[in-house]
Write a protein that holds these residues in place. Structure first.
Motif, PDB file in Angstrom:
ATOM      1  N   ARG A  15       0.616  -1.153  -0.242  1.00  0.00           N
ATOM      2  CA  ARG A  15       0.070   0.079   0.135  1.00  0.00           C
ATOM      3  C   ARG A  15       0.765   1.447  -0.174  1.00  0.00           C
ATOM      4  O   ARG A  15       0.140   2.236   0.170  1.00  0.00           O
ATOM      5  N   GLY A  16       1.868   0.916  -0.249  1.00  0.00           N
ATOM      6  CA  GLY A  16       2.730   2.290  -0.310  1.00  0.00           C
ATOM      7  C   GLY A  16       3.978   1.884   1.123  1.00  0.00           C
ATOM      8  O   GLY A  16       4.340   1.468   1.481  1.00  0.00           O
ATOM      9  N   ARG A  17       4.767   3.133   1.410  1.00  0.00           N
ATOM     10  CA  ARG A  17       5.630   3.358   2.101  1.00  0.00           C
ATOM     11  C   ARG A  17       5.250   3.705   3.423  1.00  0.00           C
ATOM     12  O   ARG A  17       4.523   4.640   3.726  1.00  0.00           O
ATOM     13  N   VAL A  18       5.616   2.801   4.341  1.00  0.00           N
ATOM     14  CA  VAL A  18       4.916   2.797   5.915  1.00  0.00           C
ATOM     15  C   VAL A  18       6.364   3.723   6.088  1.00  0.00           C
ATOM     16  O   VAL A  18       7.038   2.508   6.635  1.00  0.00           O
ATOM     17  N   PRO A  19       6.120   4.590   7.117  1.00  0.00           N
ATOM     18  CA  PRO A  19       6.947   5.434   7.773  1.00  0.00           C
ATOM     19  C   PRO A  19       7.283   4.546   9.646  1.00  0.00           C
ATOM     20  O   PRO A  19       6.189   4.362  10.271  1.00  0.00           O
ATOM     21  N   LEU A  20       9.144   4.304   9.039  1.00  0.00           N
ATOM     22  CA  LEU A  20       8.693   3.289  11.075  1.00  0.00           C
ATOM     23  C   LEU A  20      10.003   4.145  11.590  1.00  0.00           C
ATOM     24  O   LEU A  20      10.444   4.941  11.288  1.00  0.00           O
ATOM     25  N   LEU A  21      10.059   3.462  12.699  1.00  0.00           N
ATOM     26  CA  LEU A  21      11.690   4.035  13.850  1.00  0.00           C
ATOM     27  C   LEU A  21      12.633   2.740  14.158  1.00  0.00           C
ATOM     28  O   LEU A  21      12.307   2.420  13.862  1.00  0.00           O
ATOM     29  N   ALA A  22      14.120   3.645  13.488  1.00  0.00           N
ATOM     30  CA  ALA A  22      15.227   2.360  14.144  1.00  0.00           C
ATOM     31  C   ALA A  22      15.831   3.327  14.667  1.00  0.00           C
ATOM     32  O   ALA A  22      16.483   4.842  14.599  1.00  0.00           O
ATOM     33  N   ALA A  36      20.274  -2.736  14.697  1.00  0.00           N
ATOM     34  CA  ALA A  36      19.121  -2.391  14.666  1.00  0.00           C
ATOM     35  C   ALA A  36      17.751  -2.130  15.201  1.00  0.00           C
ATOM     36  O   ALA A  36      17.621  -4.217  15.012  1.00  0.00           O
ATOM     37  N   THR A  37      16.640  -1.849  15.575  1.00  0.00           N
ATOM     38  CA  THR A  37      15.777  -2.113  16.061  1.00  0.00           C
ATOM     39  C   THR A  37      14.438  -1.139  15.619  1.00  0.00           C
ATOM     40  O   THR A  37      14.765   0.215  15.224  1.00  0.00           O
ATOM     41  N   GLY A  41       5.808   2.839  17.163  1.00  0.00           N
ATOM     42  CA  GLY A  41       5.343   3.138  17.691  1.00  0.00           C
ATOM     43  C   GLY A  41       5.794   2.928  19.069  1.00  0.00           C
ATOM     44  O   GLY A  41       7.134   2.375  19.176  1.00  0.00           O
ATOM     45  N   ARG A  42       5.437   1.794  19.980  1.00  0.00           N
ATOM     46  CA  ARG A  42       6.170   1.265  21.425  1.00  0.00           C
ATOM     47  C   ARG A  42       6.390  -0.207  20.764  1.00  0.00           C
ATOM     48  O   ARG A  42       6.876  -0.722  21.717  1.00  0.00           O
ATOM     49  N   THR A  43       6.030  -0.730  19.539  1.00  0.00           N
ATOM     50  CA  THR A  43       6.182  -1.822  19.256  1.00  0.00           C
ATOM     51  C   THR A  43       7.183  -2.519  18.670  1.00  0.00           C
ATOM     52  O   THR A  43       7.353  -1.797  17.575  1.00  0.00           O
ATOM     53  N   THR A  44       8.446  -3.034  18.698  1.00  0.00           N
ATOM     54  CA  THR A  44       8.681  -3.786  17.930  1.00  0.00           C
ATOM     55  C   THR A  44       8.879  -4.540  17.242  1.00  0.00           C
ATOM     56  O   THR A  44       8.621  -5.903  17.629  1.00  0.00           O
ATOM     57  N   LEU A  45       9.078  -4.089  15.982  1.00  0.00           N
ATOM     58  CA  LEU A  45       8.956  -5.255  15.223  1.00  0.00           C
ATOM     59  C   LEU A  45      10.076  -6.020  14.830  1.00  0.00           C
ATOM     60  O   LEU A  45       9.389  -7.143  14.531  1.00  0.00           O
ATOM     61  N   ALA A  46      11.725  -5.398  15.087  1.00  0.00           N
ATOM     62  CA  ALA A  46      12.822  -6.313  14.464  1.00  0.00           C
ATOM     63  C   ALA A  46      13.669  -6.353  14.464  1.00  0.00           C
ATOM     64  O   ALA A  46      13.607  -4.877  15.241  1.00  0.00           O
ATOM     65  N   ARG A  47      14.340  -6.986  15.326  1.00  0.00           N
ATOM     66  CA  ARG A  47      15.901  -6.278  15.923  1.00  0.00           C
ATOM     67  C   ARG A  47      16.985  -7.506  15.012  1.00  0.00           C
ATOM     68  O   ARG A  47      16.988  -8.425  15.123  1.00  0.00           O
ATOM     69  N   TRP A  48      17.165  -6.430  14.247  1.00  0.00           N
ATOM     70  CA  TRP A  48      18.453  -7.450  13.258  1.00  0.00           C
ATOM     71  C   TRP A  48      19.671  -6.414  13.798  1.00  0.00           C
ATOM     72  O   TRP A  48      20.737  -5.696  14.296  1.00  0.00           O
ATOM     73  N   HIS A  49      21.043  -7.294  13.285  1.00  0.00           N
ATOM     74  CA  HIS A  49      22.929  -7.579  13.847  1.00  0.00           C
ATOM     75  C   HIS A  49      23.145  -7.620  12.367  1.00  0.00           C
ATOM     76  O   HIS A  49      23.471  -8.090  11.838  1.00  0.00           O
ATOM     77  N   MET A  92       5.807 -10.074   5.679  1.00  0.00           N
ATOM     78  CA  MET A  92       6.015  -9.993   4.327  1.00  0.00           C
ATOM     79  C   MET A  92       6.204 -11.148   3.872  1.00  0.00           C
ATOM     80  O   MET A  92       6.954 -11.714   2.722  1.00  0.00           O
ATOM     81  N   GLN A  93       6.144 -12.614   4.145  1.00  0.00           N
ATOM     82  CA  GLN A  93       6.563 -13.615   3.972  1.00  0.00           C
ATOM     83  C   GLN A  93       7.823 -13.746   3.535  1.00  0.00           C
ATOM     84  O   GLN A  93       8.632 -14.517   3.174  1.00  0.00           O
ATOM     85  N   GLY A  94       8.416 -13.180   4.485  1.00  0.00           N
ATOM     86  CA  GLY A  94       9.646 -13.891   5.479  1.00  0.00           C
ATOM     87  C   GLY A  94      10.728 -12.763   4.353  1.00  0.00           C
ATOM     88  O   GLY A  94      11.538 -12.883   5.157  1.00  0.00           O
ATOM     89  N   HIS A  95      10.230 -11.313   3.837  1.00  0.00           N
ATOM     90  CA  HIS A  95      11.413 -10.244   3.648  1.00  0.00           C
ATOM     91  C   HIS A  95      10.811  -9.301   3.961  1.00  0.00           C
ATOM     92  O   HIS A  95       9.808  -9.424   3.888  1.00  0.00           O
ATOM     93  N   ALA A  96      11.690  -8.110   3.466  1.00  0.00           N
ATOM     94  CA  ALA A  96      11.598  -6.391   4.074  1.00  0.00           C
ATOM     95  C   ALA A  96      12.175  -6.027   3.476  1.00  0.00           C
ATOM     96  O   ALA A  96      13.474  -5.781   3.460  1.00  0.00           O
TER      97      ALA A  96
END
Length: 135
Positions: A15-22, A36-37, A41-49, A92-96
């Motif tokens: 649906r377009g680009r969704v704004p997030l924070l990292a 990178a987290t 809002g207050r919901t953590t979506l993913a954490r990557w190294h 998104m089926q395993g990728h973003a």
């Protein structure tokens, strides 16, 4: 010593680009890694190294293979870092695909180099081995 930065991100979605924070974090105790987290809002979506050197190189050329890929991206006059992630925990089926402002990433990396200079990374292998054998 450590460095951190809050950076605006945009998730590429149907649906377009969704704004997030990292939140990007660097700690001299783990000198090769940038954490990178990503959150909404207050919901953590993913954490990557991420590998710090690969992140830096991704500002200038496509790098990475497998689960993490970085590359420069220019859209409407703005310079961005394109981050492609693949893994079982990613929506998104395993990728973003995320887009970050390249200048903000470069500023964060400068902060991390003030903590540990490029090429000055050092792991205390004796300490690491002691921790491994103890636990």
């Amino acid at each position: 010593m450590s460095a951190s930065a809050l950076i605006a991100a945009r998730l590429d979605a149907p649906r377009g680009r969704v704004p997030l924070l990292a939140r990007f974090s660097y700690d001299a105790e783990d000198p090769y890694v940038v954490q990178a987290t990503f959150f909404d809002g207050r919901t953590t979506l993913a954490r990557w190294h991420f590998d710090r050197q690969m992140l830096a190189e991704g500002l200038h050329r496509p790098v990475g293979e497998g689960d993490v890929r970085f590359g420069p991206h220019t859209e409407a006059g703005g310079d961005e870092l394109r981050v492609a992630l693949r893994g079982p925990g990613v929506e998104m089926q395993g990728h973003a695909v995320l887009f970050l402002e390249a200048r903000a990433i470069a500023r964060f990396l400068e902060q991390s180099y003030a903590v540990t200079g490029a090429g000055e990374e050092y792991l205390d292998l004796d300490k690491l081995l002691d921790e491994f054998l103890a636990g």
